[in-house]
Design an enzyme around this catalytic site. Structure first.
Site, PDB file in Angstrom:
ATOM      1  N   LYS A  15       0.827  -1.222   0.000  1.00 51.58           N
ATOM      2  CA  LYS A  15       0.000   0.000   0.000  1.00 51.58           C
ATOM      3  C   LYS A  15       0.855   1.264   0.000  1.00 51.58           C
ATOM      4  CE  LYS A  15      -1.069  -0.090   4.957  1.00 51.58           C
ATOM      5  NZ  LYS A  15      -0.034  -1.099   5.270  1.00 51.58           N
ATOM      6  N   ARG A 131      11.993  -7.625   2.916  1.00 44.88           N
ATOM      7  CA  ARG A 131      11.837  -6.182   2.689  1.00 44.88           C
ATOM      8  C   ARG A 131      12.977  -5.425   3.377  1.00 44.88           C
ATOM      9  NH1 ARG A 131       6.423  -2.779   4.190  1.00 44.88           N
ATOM     10  NH2 ARG A 131       6.917  -3.218   6.364  1.00 44.88           N
ATOM     11  N   ARG A 174       1.607  -9.084  13.978  1.00 42.48           N
ATOM     12  CA  ARG A 174       1.056  -7.897  13.298  1.00 42.48           C
ATOM     13  C   ARG A 174      -0.121  -8.267  12.403  1.00 42.48           C
ATOM     14  NH1 ARG A 174       5.909  -5.522  10.176  1.00 42.48           N
ATOM     15  NH2 ARG A 174       4.543  -3.820   9.548  1.00 42.48           N
TER      16      ARG A 174
HETATM   17  P1  AMP Z   1       3.962   0.879   9.130  1.00 39.21           P
HETATM   18  O1  AMP Z   1       5.179   1.586   8.654  1.00 39.21           O
HETATM   19  O2  AMP Z   1       2.704   1.472   8.580  1.00 39.21           O
HETATM   20  O3  AMP Z   1       4.034  -0.604   8.925  1.00 39.21           O
HETATM   21  O4  AMP Z   1       3.895   1.115  10.723  1.00 39.21           O
HETATM   22  C1  AMP Z   1       4.942   0.696  11.567  1.00 39.21           C
HETATM   23  C2  AMP Z   1       4.487   0.723  13.012  1.00 39.21           C
HETATM   24  O5  AMP Z   1       4.161   2.081  13.377  1.00 39.21           O
HETATM   25  C3  AMP Z   1       3.224  -0.077  13.335  1.00 39.21           C
HETATM   26  O6  AMP Z   1       3.474  -1.451  13.557  1.00 39.21           O
HETATM   27  C4  AMP Z   1       2.754   0.631  14.594  1.00 39.21           C
HETATM   28  O7  AMP Z   1       3.538   0.280  15.727  1.00 39.21           O
HETATM   29  C5  AMP Z   1       3.053   2.091  14.252  1.00 39.21           C
HETATM   30  N1  AMP Z   1       1.908   2.703  13.537  1.00 39.21           N
HETATM   31  C6  AMP Z   1       1.844   3.066  12.227  1.00 39.21           C
HETATM   32  N2  AMP Z   1       0.642   3.568  11.913  1.00 39.21           N
HETATM   33  C7  AMP Z   1      -0.086   3.481  13.059  1.00 39.21           C
HETATM   34  C8  AMP Z   1      -1.413   3.828  13.401  1.00 39.21           C
HETATM   35  N3  AMP Z   1      -2.260   4.348  12.501  1.00 39.21           N
HETATM   36  N4  AMP Z   1      -1.821   3.601  14.678  1.00 39.21           N
HETATM   37  C9  AMP Z   1      -0.999   3.082  15.602  1.00 39.21           C
HETATM   38  N5  AMP Z   1       0.259   2.728  15.353  1.00 39.21           N
HETATM   39  C10 AMP Z   1       0.725   2.929  14.093  1.00 39.21           C
END
Ligand code: AMP
Length: 219
Positions: A15, A131, A174
Site C-alpha cells: 500500500k 523487505r 502484526r
Molecule cells: P507501518 O510503517 O505502517 O508498517 O507502521 C509501523 C508501526 O508504526 C506499526 O506497527 C505501529 O507500531 C506504528 N503505527 C503506524 N501507523 C499506526 C497507526 N495508525 N496507529 C498506531 N500505530 C501505528
C-alpha cells in the site's frame, strides 16, 4: 475539490508503494504515520522515545500519539488539496477520529475514497522477510525491487535496514492484529459505499493502473 484517499491493507501489501506512486500522479502528499513515527524515533524526540519499543514489538502506538503526529503533518501547506493516508486508520477509534476531521470540510467540496489492497497472509510473510527500508521512506525488496548498491538507499545513500517488526515472529503478531482491527473498518467503509478492493498480488505497475482506472470513475 479536496481529495482524501485512504489506503488499507495488511503489512507487506504494497500500500505504501502504491500510495507513493499515486501521490506523484495526483500531486498530493502520501502520509504514513509509520514513517512519521520512525522519523520521531530517529530524531530521539519525546514521541519517538515513547513509540520505539511499541513499534518494534509490532503493537499499535497510542491513538493520541498517532493523531497528534498526523494532525501536525496535515497542517503543512502541501496537504491543502488533499492527502493519501497510508496506514491510517488502523482501528475503529482512529476511523471515527478521521471521519470527524473530514466532517469539518464542506461535503460538496470533499471526495473520500478507501482502497483495500488485498494479499494473503502467506504472501505478506514472504514479502516482509525480504523487505528492506530506508529512514527516508524508500522501500526495497531483496528479490523484486533491490537497491542498485547492496544495502544502500538509491534515493538518499543511507544504509538500509530490516525493520525489527518485519522479523517473522513479529509479522505473525502484526497480521493477527491487523485482521482484528481492520475488519470492522472495512465493513464500515463498505456500508458507506466508499470502499474499493484491489488485488495486491500482481506486478506493481498493473496494480497502479487498476487503481487509476477505478479512481477515474469516482473522483
Ligand atoms: P507501518 O510503517 O505502517 O508498517 O507502521 C509501523 C508501526 O508504526 C506499526 O506497527 C505501529 O507500531 C506504528 N503505527 C503506524 N501507523 C499506526 C497507526 N495508525 N496507529 C498506531 N500505530 C501505528
Amino acid at each position: 475539490m479536496k481529495t482524501f484517499l485512504i489506503f488499507l491493507g495488511p503489512p507487506g501489501s504494497g500500500k505504501g508503494t502504491q500510495a507513493d506512486l499515486l501521490a506523484k500522479t495526483l500531486q498530493i502528499p502520501s502520509i504514513s504515520p509509520g514513517e512519521l513515527l520512525r522519523q520521531e524515533v530517529e530524531n530521539k524526540t519525546v514521541i519517538g522515545r515513547k513509540a520505539e519499543k511499541i513499534m518494534a514489538s509490532g503493537s499499535l502506538v497510542d491513538n493520541s500519539i498517532v493523531e497528534q503526529v498526523l494532525l501536525k503533518r496535515l497542517k503543512k501547506k502541501d496537504a491543502d488539496k488533499g492527502v493519501i493516508f497510508d496506514g491510517f486508520p488502523r482501528n475503529y477509534a482512529q476511523m471515527s477520529f478521521l471521519e470527524k476531521e473530514l466532517n469539518n470540510f464542506d461535503k460538496k467540496k470533499v471526495s473520500v475514497q478507501a482502497l483495500y489492497i488485498d494479499i494473503s497472509d502467506k504472501e505478506a510473510k514472504k514479502r516482509l522477510s525480504r523487505r528492506r527500508v530506508c529512514i527516508c521512506g524508500a522501500t526495497y525488496h531483496l528479490d523484486y525491487n533491490p537497491s542498485k548498491k547492496k544495502n544502500v538507499c538509491d534515493v538518499c545513500g543511507k544504509k538500509l535496514m530490516h525493520r525489527a517488526d518485519d522479523k517473522p515472529a513479529v509479522v505473525t503478531k502484526r497480521l493477527k492484529l491487523f485482521h482484528k482491527e481492520n475488519d470492522p473498518i472495512l465493513k464500515h467503509f463498505a456500508r458507506e459505499k466508499i470502499l474499493m478492493k484491489i488485488n495486491g498480488e500482481r506486478p506493481i505497475e498493473k496494480i497502479q493502473a487498476d487503481i487509476l482506472r477505478k479512481l477515474k470513475s469516482v473522483l
